[in-house]
Each structure stands twice: as structure tokens, then as C-alpha cells.
Write a protein that holds these residues in place. Sequence first.
Motif, PDB file in Angstrom:
ATOM      1  N   ILE A  36       0.842  -1.205   0.000  1.00 38.35           N
ATOM      2  CA  ILE A  36       0.000   0.000   0.000  1.00 38.35           C
ATOM      3  C   ILE A  36       0.877   1.255   0.000  1.00 38.35           C
ATOM      4  O   ILE A  36       0.632   2.207  -0.747  1.00 38.35           O
ATOM      5  CB  ILE A  36      -0.958  -0.014   1.206  1.00 38.35           C
ATOM      6  CG1 ILE A  36      -2.069  -1.046   0.988  1.00 38.35           C
ATOM      7  CG2 ILE A  36      -1.563   1.379   1.432  1.00 38.35           C
ATOM      8  CD1 ILE A  36      -2.913  -1.318   2.216  1.00 38.35           C
ATOM      9  N   ARG A  75      -3.604  -0.577  -5.375  1.00 40.29           N
ATOM     10  CA  ARG A  75      -3.741  -0.172  -3.969  1.00 40.29           C
ATOM     11  C   ARG A  75      -5.113  -0.539  -3.424  1.00 40.29           C
ATOM     12  O   ARG A  75      -5.240  -0.981  -2.274  1.00 40.29           O
ATOM     13  CB  ARG A  75      -3.475   1.334  -3.811  1.00 40.29           C
ATOM     14  CG  ARG A  75      -3.351   1.733  -2.340  1.00 40.29           C
ATOM     15  CD  ARG A  75      -2.941   3.181  -2.171  1.00 40.29           C
ATOM     16  NE  ARG A  75      -4.019   4.105  -2.546  1.00 40.29           N
ATOM     17  CZ  ARG A  75      -3.979   5.416  -2.330  1.00 40.29           C
ATOM     18  NH1 ARG A  75      -2.884   5.964  -1.783  1.00 40.29           N
ATOM     19  NH2 ARG A  75      -4.980   6.190  -2.699  1.00 40.29           N
ATOM     20  N   SER A 129       1.116   3.980  -2.955  1.00 37.22           N
ATOM     21  CA  SER A 129       0.878   5.383  -2.601  1.00 37.22           C
ATOM     22  C   SER A 129       2.027   6.254  -3.095  1.00 37.22           C
ATOM     23  O   SER A 129       1.808   7.392  -3.544  1.00 37.22           O
ATOM     24  CB  SER A 129       0.725   5.527  -1.076  1.00 37.22           C
ATOM     25  OG  SER A 129      -0.416   4.827  -0.616  1.00 37.22           O
TER      26      SER A 129
END
Length: 276
Positions: A79, A99, A83
Motif C-alpha cells: 500500500i 492499492r 501510494s
Amino acid sequence: MRARAAFLGISIAWAASVAGQSVGSRQYRSAAGVEYRSQRDTGAVARAESALAANPRNVDLIIQLGVAQSGVRQYREAIKTFSRGIAIAPQNALLYRWRGHRYLSTRQFDRAMDDLTRGSRLDSTIYGIWYHLGIVRYARGDFAGAVAAFTRALPGAPDSAERAGATDWLWMSLSRAGRAGEARALLDRRPDSVPAGNAYQQRLRLYRGEIAPDSVITAADTSDVAVATLSYGVGNWYLVRGDTTRARTWFERSIRSGGWPAFGFIVSELELRRLR
């Protein structure tokens, strides 16, 4: 004393492994208090990190690292990786697809919904966005919304394995939405006609009456994710027929498998809460 200590150490390690608490970073803590952790990197993550270090703004390499991390259940690390990519390329739909998937893996459903919805607006042609959006909607009990998502996903399935998966989830979504006639028509059309050799193909055989529920899991199904996936399918099959007792038994079996990343495991947790 040393022998006893060694034995206790082995016992504790074994118990931790059974509970999904292997070495690695904590990824998810269930409502029952069980912690599930990432696995050891066997080299893929290190290689992806090295490649990215040489070209740190390359979005393809960022995705490769996130996928490698996901391969060893480092979902929270993935994640962060995706990001990082979004900060560089905020209009890249694939970053939201990946994600969103990993927010789903860590049970962050609202964030998963936001990412996948945004990804679908940026690029409506990506199969993985619609497939995972369908999973999130299904998990939240929005079965009509799940039908819409899997209907969009199915024609774009890239191979027989994904086609079987999309067909399976569409059948379940239609059944749970009370659209039994459409669910039967889907099976009759056989969009999954090319053999997939995966858990979804086995579940579809159950739906078509080709095998009995107790034959869905075979001796070859030894992985935790496979058992979780198959068990949920049988549980939902019983639930659609109004047999909540057998459904609960199979949902519990899905959880006992330890295959916590499986969508069947994720939804089994939610079904058991609804059946309380």
C-alpha cells in the motif's frame, strides 16, 4: 529442563504458525484477536527494490515492487509502495487498482472502494478494477452493485482462470441479489467453458450439480488460500438454499484454513458476523 524448554519453544512456534502468526510484519488483526503476518521474502522483493532504487520515479518499477511485496503478503508495505506511485502519477488508474486490491486484503473496505471507484473513472477498461470493485461491493452486502461490476469485468477477463473467477462471483452475486433465473442462465451460457484448473472452476461444478458439496475440496487442495476459497463457495451455496447451519459450518472451515488473504476468507468473516 533444556529439553522441556526446547519442546515448549517448538510448540509455541507451531501454534503461532497455525494461527497465521509467522515471522514478518503484522498485516491484519481479526475481530477474534488473531494476528496475521507477512511471509519471508525469497528474493523477489529485494530484486524489485534494487531495480527501483536505480530508477525511483519509474511507475512500472513501483508497481513491480508492490506486486512482489503482495506475493509474500506484505500488503501494508505494498500500500505504501503504490501510494508512492500515486504521488508521482496521480492519474495512473493501475496504481488505484493495485492499492485498492491491497486495501481490500487488509479489510480497509472504504478505502478500497474509493480507490477502485476512482480507478474506474480514470480508465473504465481495466478488468482488475471491475473485478475487485465487485468483491468490495459483495463484501459490503451490495449484491446488485456487485452484479454490475462483475458483469463489466467478465468480458475483459484476460485468461480462463480469471474468466472462471468472474463467472463464479457473478453467479454468487446474482443468487444473493435474488435473481436466481439470471444466475441459472449464466451457468447455462458457460462463459467459463475453457478449463481453468482452479478453485473457481471447482465451485462452478458444484453450482451446476456436477459434484456434491463434500467433493468440492479434494486431497490436492492443500494450500490455505485454496481451502478458504473452496469452503466459502460451499458455504454460500448452502446459504443461497436457506441452510444457515451448514453455511456457518463451511464459513468456519474457511476461517480455520488460515488463508486470510483469500476473498473467501474475508467474506466468510463477514458472513459469520451477519449470522450471529
